[in-house]
Design a protein around this motif. Sequence first.
Motif, short mmCIF file in Angstrom:
data_model
loop_
_atom_site.label_atom_id
_atom_site.label_comp_id
_atom_site.label_asym_id
_atom_site.label_seq_id
_atom_site.Cartn_x
_atom_site.Cartn_y
_atom_site.Cartn_z
N ALA A 1 0.82 1.42 -9.72
CA ALA A 1 0.94 1.62 -8.47
C ALA A 1 -0.78 0.58 -8.22
O ALA A 1 -1.23 0.03 -7.63
N PHE B 1 0.74 -0.89 -0.61
CA PHE B 1 0.23 -0.03 -0.20
C PHE B 1 0.78 1.17 -0.24
O PHE B 1 0.61 2.33 -0.77
N SER C 1 2.21 1.88 -3.41
CA SER C 1 1.42 2.42 -4.53
C SER C 1 0.79 3.95 -4.32
O SER C 1 0.38 4.22 -4.90
N SER C 2 1.53 3.86 -2.73
CA SER C 2 0.76 5.54 -2.67
C SER C 2 1.46 6.17 -3.50
O SER C 2 1.55 7.23 -4.05
#
Length: 175
Positions: free
Chosen positions: A84, A60, A63-64
């Motif tokens: 992402a 996560f 991805s951020s």
Amino acid sequence: MKLAFKPDEIDHHVLKLIVGLIALTLANLTALFSSGPIQSISASYYEGGWARDFFVGFLFAISSFLFAYNGVSSFEMLLSKIAAVAALGVALFPCSCGEHDEAIPYVHYISATVMFIVLACLCGVFFKRARSKGHREARWRCYLYAVCGITIVIVIPCWLSIISQVSQSVRRCRG
């Protein structure tokens, strides 16, 4: 549809450094916090506890950071957004590691493949940019991007071959 390009809102060097540090520590941390040996980093999802938390949390985070990275062109921005979304796919759709079944077949593997291919492409883009600068720090970054990109390109076919063999073995056992 044309993508709107925005200038850097967060320093891209910091984003690249954090993503790199996460990538370098993910395997070691998931292995360290697993209850026993795991066949892949993705298998840590089923370990529960800290191993799973690091796996999902780090994906996560990656991805951020990729969503936040806009690059210096619309092409880089598009690549980072694709990677992402793929990182989220890896985190949210666990693999069929060991005895476990996938919720939606192949989403994890497709997402991981797309993510790594896009990251290899970004390494190529960053390599070209660093090579054109010519100063000492840029040469070091050029070398680093080349090693990372080449490693990804070499590992992906090996990884896909292993996945294919495992899938065939599982089908034979179930059939």
